[in-house]
Design a protein around this motif. Structure first.
Motif, PDB file in Angstrom:
ATOM      1  N   MET A 116      -7.537 -11.477  -4.619  1.00 57.03           N
ATOM      2  CA  MET A 116      -7.388 -10.252  -5.411  1.00 57.03           C
ATOM      3  C   MET A 116      -6.873 -10.554  -6.816  1.00 57.03           C
ATOM      4  O   MET A 116      -7.312  -9.942  -7.795  1.00 57.03           O
ATOM      5  CB  MET A 116      -6.456  -9.276  -4.685  1.00 57.03           C
ATOM      6  N   LEU A 117      -5.954 -11.508  -6.918  1.00 65.09           N
ATOM      7  CA  LEU A 117      -5.451 -11.901  -8.233  1.00 65.09           C
ATOM      8  C   LEU A 117      -6.570 -12.487  -9.089  1.00 65.09           C
ATOM      9  O   LEU A 117      -6.688 -12.182 -10.280  1.00 65.09           O
ATOM     10  CB  LEU A 117      -4.320 -12.920  -8.079  1.00 65.09           C
ATOM     11  N   GLN A 118      -7.407 -13.330  -8.476  1.00 70.24           N
ATOM     12  CA  GLN A 118      -8.501 -13.949  -9.219  1.00 70.24           C
ATOM     13  C   GLN A 118      -9.550 -12.926  -9.632  1.00 70.24           C
ATOM     14  O   GLN A 118     -10.165 -13.055 -10.687  1.00 70.24           O
ATOM     15  CB  GLN A 118      -9.131 -15.063  -8.382  1.00 70.24           C
ATOM     16  N   GLU A 119      -9.749 -11.906  -8.807  1.00 67.34           N
ATOM     17  CA  GLU A 119     -10.765 -10.901  -9.111  1.00 67.34           C
ATOM     18  C   GLU A 119     -10.270  -9.842 -10.084  1.00 67.34           C
ATOM     19  O   GLU A 119     -11.016  -9.378 -10.949  1.00 67.34           O
ATOM     20  CB  GLU A 119     -11.231 -10.225  -7.820  1.00 67.34           C
ATOM     21  N   HIS A 120      -8.987  -9.431  -9.937  1.00 73.77           N
ATOM     22  CA  HIS A 120      -8.484  -8.292 -10.709  1.00 73.77           C
ATOM     23  C   HIS A 120      -7.398  -8.667 -11.721  1.00 73.77           C
ATOM     24  O   HIS A 120      -7.108  -7.876 -12.617  1.00 73.77           O
ATOM     25  CB  HIS A 120      -7.940  -7.219  -9.761  1.00 73.77           C
ATOM     26  N   GLY A 121      -6.781  -9.840 -11.554  1.00 74.17           N
ATOM     27  CA  GLY A 121      -5.757 -10.272 -12.494  1.00 74.17           C
ATOM     28  C   GLY A 121      -4.369  -9.727 -12.225  1.00 74.17           C
ATOM     29  O   GLY A 121      -3.387 -10.201 -12.803  1.00 74.17           O
ATOM     30  N   TYR A 122      -4.260  -8.710 -11.344  1.00 72.95           N
ATOM     31  CA  TYR A 122      -2.963  -8.091 -11.074  1.00 72.95           C
ATOM     32  C   TYR A 122      -2.992  -7.442  -9.697  1.00 72.95           C
ATOM     33  O   TYR A 122      -4.030  -6.935  -9.257  1.00 72.95           O
ATOM     34  CB  TYR A 122      -2.649  -7.023 -12.129  1.00 72.95           C
ATOM     35  N   VAL A 123      -1.861  -7.480  -8.989  1.00 69.99           N
ATOM     36  CA  VAL A 123      -1.729  -6.776  -7.710  1.00 69.99           C
ATOM     37  C   VAL A 123      -0.417  -6.006  -7.696  1.00 69.99           C
ATOM     38  O   VAL A 123       0.576  -6.435  -8.291  1.00 69.99           O
ATOM     39  CB  VAL A 123      -1.767  -7.752  -6.508  1.00 69.99           C
ATOM     40  N   LYS A 124      -0.409  -4.841  -7.019  1.00 69.57           N
ATOM     41  CA  LYS A 124       0.796  -4.040  -6.867  1.00 69.57           C
ATOM     42  C   LYS A 124       1.426  -4.318  -5.510  1.00 69.57           C
ATOM     43  O   LYS A 124       0.746  -4.293  -4.482  1.00 69.57           O
ATOM     44  CB  LYS A 124       0.464  -2.552  -6.991  1.00 69.57           C
ATOM     45  N   ALA A 125       2.720  -4.555  -5.502  1.00 68.71           N
ATOM     46  CA  ALA A 125       3.421  -4.898  -4.268  1.00 68.71           C
ATOM     47  C   ALA A 125       3.339  -3.769  -3.243  1.00 68.71           C
ATOM     48  O   ALA A 125       3.123  -4.013  -2.049  1.00 68.71           O
ATOM     49  CB  ALA A 125       4.878  -5.232  -4.577  1.00 68.71           C
ATOM     50  N   GLN A 126       3.506  -2.537  -3.682  1.00 64.61           N
ATOM     51  CA  GLN A 126       3.482  -1.404  -2.755  1.00 64.61           C
ATOM     52  C   GLN A 126       2.116  -1.273  -2.084  1.00 64.61           C
ATOM     53  O   GLN A 126       2.015  -1.011  -0.880  1.00 64.61           O
ATOM     54  CB  GLN A 126       3.832  -0.119  -3.501  1.00 64.61           C
ATOM     55  N   MET A 127       1.062  -1.475  -2.855  1.00 61.27           N
ATOM     56  CA  MET A 127      -0.286  -1.402  -2.306  1.00 61.27           C
ATOM     57  C   MET A 127      -0.512  -2.503  -1.274  1.00 61.27           C
ATOM     58  O   MET A 127      -1.113  -2.278  -0.218  1.00 61.27           O
ATOM     59  CB  MET A 127      -1.312  -1.521  -3.437  1.00 61.27           C
ATOM     60  N   LEU A 128       0.000  -3.712  -1.557  1.00 65.37           N
ATOM     61  CA  LEU A 128      -0.157  -4.827  -0.622  1.00 65.37           C
ATOM     62  C   LEU A 128       0.592  -4.565   0.681  1.00 65.37           C
ATOM     63  O   LEU A 128       0.083  -4.847   1.772  1.00 65.37           O
ATOM     64  CB  LEU A 128       0.349  -6.121  -1.262  1.00 65.37           C
ATOM     65  N   ALA A 129       1.806  -4.026   0.574  1.00 65.42           N
ATOM     66  CA  ALA A 129       2.599  -3.735   1.771  1.00 65.42           C
ATOM     67  C   ALA A 129       1.880  -2.725   2.664  1.00 65.42           C
ATOM     68  O   ALA A 129       1.847  -2.868   3.894  1.00 65.42           O
ATOM     69  CB  ALA A 129       3.975  -3.212   1.370  1.00 65.42           C
TER      70      ALA A 129
ATOM     71  N   GLN B 146      -1.456  -2.080   2.634  1.00 62.68           N
ATOM     72  CA  GLN B 146      -2.720  -2.640   3.104  1.00 62.68           C
ATOM     73  C   GLN B 146      -2.524  -3.587   4.284  1.00 62.68           C
ATOM     74  O   GLN B 146      -3.311  -3.568   5.240  1.00 62.68           O
ATOM     75  CB  GLN B 146      -3.415  -3.381   1.958  1.00 62.68           C
ATOM     76  N   TYR B 147      -1.464  -4.406   4.227  1.00 64.02           N
ATOM     77  CA  TYR B 147      -1.254  -5.414   5.269  1.00 64.02           C
ATOM     78  C   TYR B 147      -0.233  -4.988   6.326  1.00 64.02           C
ATOM     79  O   TYR B 147       0.091  -5.769   7.217  1.00 64.02           O
ATOM     80  CB  TYR B 147      -0.838  -6.739   4.628  1.00 64.02           C
ATOM     81  N   GLN B 148       0.279  -3.767   6.200  1.00 62.32           N
ATOM     82  CA  GLN B 148       1.204  -3.207   7.191  1.00 62.32           C
ATOM     83  C   GLN B 148       2.425  -4.108   7.394  1.00 62.32           C
ATOM     84  O   GLN B 148       2.810  -4.433   8.523  1.00 62.32           O
ATOM     85  CB  GLN B 148       0.475  -2.983   8.523  1.00 62.32           C
ATOM     86  N   VAL B 149       2.997  -4.525   6.273  1.00 61.69           N
ATOM     87  CA  VAL B 149       4.209  -5.339   6.300  1.00 61.69           C
ATOM     88  C   VAL B 149       5.231  -4.710   5.361  1.00 61.69           C
ATOM     89  O   VAL B 149       4.921  -3.799   4.590  1.00 61.69           O
ATOM     90  CB  VAL B 149       3.925  -6.801   5.871  1.00 61.69           C
ATOM     91  N   SER B 150       6.446  -5.221   5.407  1.00 67.97           N
ATOM     92  CA  SER B 150       7.513  -4.672   4.575  1.00 67.97           C
ATOM     93  C   SER B 150       7.385  -5.138   3.128  1.00 67.97           C
ATOM     94  O   SER B 150       6.717  -6.135   2.837  1.00 67.97           O
ATOM     95  CB  SER B 150       8.875  -5.100   5.125  1.00 67.97           C
ATOM     96  N   MET B 151       8.052  -4.420   2.226  1.00 66.70           N
ATOM     97  CA  MET B 151       8.084  -4.827   0.823  1.00 66.70           C
ATOM     98  C   MET B 151       8.756  -6.186   0.680  1.00 66.70           C
ATOM     99  O   MET B 151       8.384  -6.985  -0.180  1.00 66.70           O
ATOM    100  CB  MET B 151       8.821  -3.775  -0.005  1.00 66.70           C
ATOM    101  N   GLU B 152       9.742  -6.461   1.531  1.00 67.00           N
ATOM    102  CA  GLU B 152      10.423  -7.753   1.481  1.00 67.00           C
ATOM    103  C   GLU B 152       9.450  -8.893   1.801  1.00 67.00           C
ATOM    104  O   GLU B 152       9.494  -9.956   1.176  1.00 67.00           O
ATOM    105  CB  GLU B 152      11.589  -7.770   2.468  1.00 67.00           C
ATOM    106  N   THR B 153       8.561  -8.669   2.771  1.00 68.00           N
ATOM    107  CA  THR B 153       7.556  -9.684   3.111  1.00 68.00           C
ATOM    108  C   THR B 153       6.629  -9.946   1.928  1.00 68.00           C
ATOM    109  O   THR B 153       6.317 -11.100   1.613  1.00 68.00           O
ATOM    110  CB  THR B 153       6.730  -9.229   4.326  1.00 68.00           C
ATOM    111  N   ILE B 154       6.206  -8.874   1.257  1.00 67.67           N
ATOM    112  CA  ILE B 154       5.325  -9.035   0.094  1.00 67.67           C
ATOM    113  C   ILE B 154       6.060  -9.733  -1.041  1.00 67.67           C
ATOM    114  O   ILE B 154       5.485 -10.588  -1.735  1.00 67.67           O
ATOM    115  CB  ILE B 154       4.783  -7.670  -0.374  1.00 67.67           C
ATOM    116  N   ARG B 155       7.337  -9.414  -1.229  1.00 69.10           N
ATOM    117  CA  ARG B 155       8.111 -10.101  -2.270  1.00 69.10           C
ATOM    118  C   ARG B 155       8.179 -11.599  -1.988  1.00 69.10           C
ATOM    119  O   ARG B 155       8.086 -12.420  -2.900  1.00 69.10           O
ATOM    120  CB  ARG B 155       9.516  -9.498  -2.371  1.00 69.10           C
TER     121      ARG B 155
END
Length: 260
Positions: free
Chosen positions: A15-28, A30-39
């Motif tokens: 996603m970083l290579q395709e879009h250049g940026y990712v949002k942590a909240q969106m990732l959490a 999408q992957y059904q994990v905590s914000m701490e895991t994404i951090r």
């Protein structure tokens, strides 16, 4: 459904290579994990030089943007030196794997003056350059990756796994302080691994700049390959450091033995 950590991080890289940026909240979400895991994921990718953490997410690190093909085709004289040296390693090989990459492409061009071979490649550059009147040339098939003019995916891997090669020549994004040669491309990773599994002898073709660079994915370990072929500009310090783990051959400009 949750997926393993390494798969999630690979998808974040894509996603970083395709879009250049990712949002942590969106990732959490999408992957059904905590914000701490994404951090933790983003911290890991930042430490690896892949991402740059920002408020609320992360952007692609400029240090890790894979170079485009015209840029990587620089250092042409060095790549030609390496390709000429690599010819001497063919010996009695009959079946050859050629990986994608600009230095391997230089070798493909030289093979048109070599004895007939069975050559299997996932490189469109190599395939276009090879003389089908002289060699039996096989293109793997698969999904086209324009950035490197290569073929990837399950069709590509299945084709490679149907062949047993006498020798394989691999390209690399860099080897700096890693346990083996690396690649930036997760798309090409499985094809490279398959070539390693299906080959008797494996050589990595890497110009001396690659000893100061590194990709994110390790394609194999040093003990799985037979050596690195590089150019004569490699520093003595770098040679001594890496030669402890893997044999290194340094090409010279006048080193070219005809084997036709």
């Amino acid at each position: 459904m949750k997926i393993p950590t390494f798969e999630r991080r690979n998808e974040i890289i894509r996603m970083l290579q395709e879009h250049g940026y990712v949002k942590a909240q969106m990732l959490a979400k999408q992957y059904q994990v905590s914000m701490e895991t994404i951090r933790k994921d983003l911290t890991f990718l930042e430490a690896a030089g892949i991402a740059h953490r920002e408020y609320g997410g992360a952007s692609l690190s400029r240090q890790d943007i894979e170079q485009t093909l015209p840029v990587r085709m620089g250092h042409g004289s060095r790549k030609k030196e390496i390709a000429r040296c690599a010819l001497g390693f063919l010996e009695d090989a009959k079946v050859v794997f050629l990986d994608a990459g600009t230095t391997v492409h230089e070798l493909a061009k030289l093979l048109n003056d070599y004895r007939p071979l069975d050559i299997v490649t996932n490189s469109l550059l190599a395939w276009e350059s090879l003389d089908a009147e002289r060699h039996n040339v096989f293109l793997t098939g698969g999904k086209k990756r324009e950035k490197n003019r290569s073929l990837t995916g399950s069709w590509c891997v299945q084709a490679i796994e149907s062949v047993h090669a006498d020798i394989c020549f691999l390209g690399t994004s860099g080897i700096l302080d890693r346990k083996g040669p690396t690649t930036h491309s997760y798309q090409e990773l499985e094809a490279k691994k398959a070539m390693v599994r299906q080959s008797e002898r494996i050589y990595v073709l890497a110009d001396s700049d690659k000893f100061r660079e590194s990709g994110f994915h390790t394609m194999c370990l040093w003990e799985e390959i037979d050596g690195i072929i590089t150019d004569g500009s490699l520093s003595a310090k770098a040679y001594e450091h890496y030669e402890k783990n893997v044999p290194i051959w340094m090409a010279q400009e006048d080193e070219y033995e005809e084997n036709r």
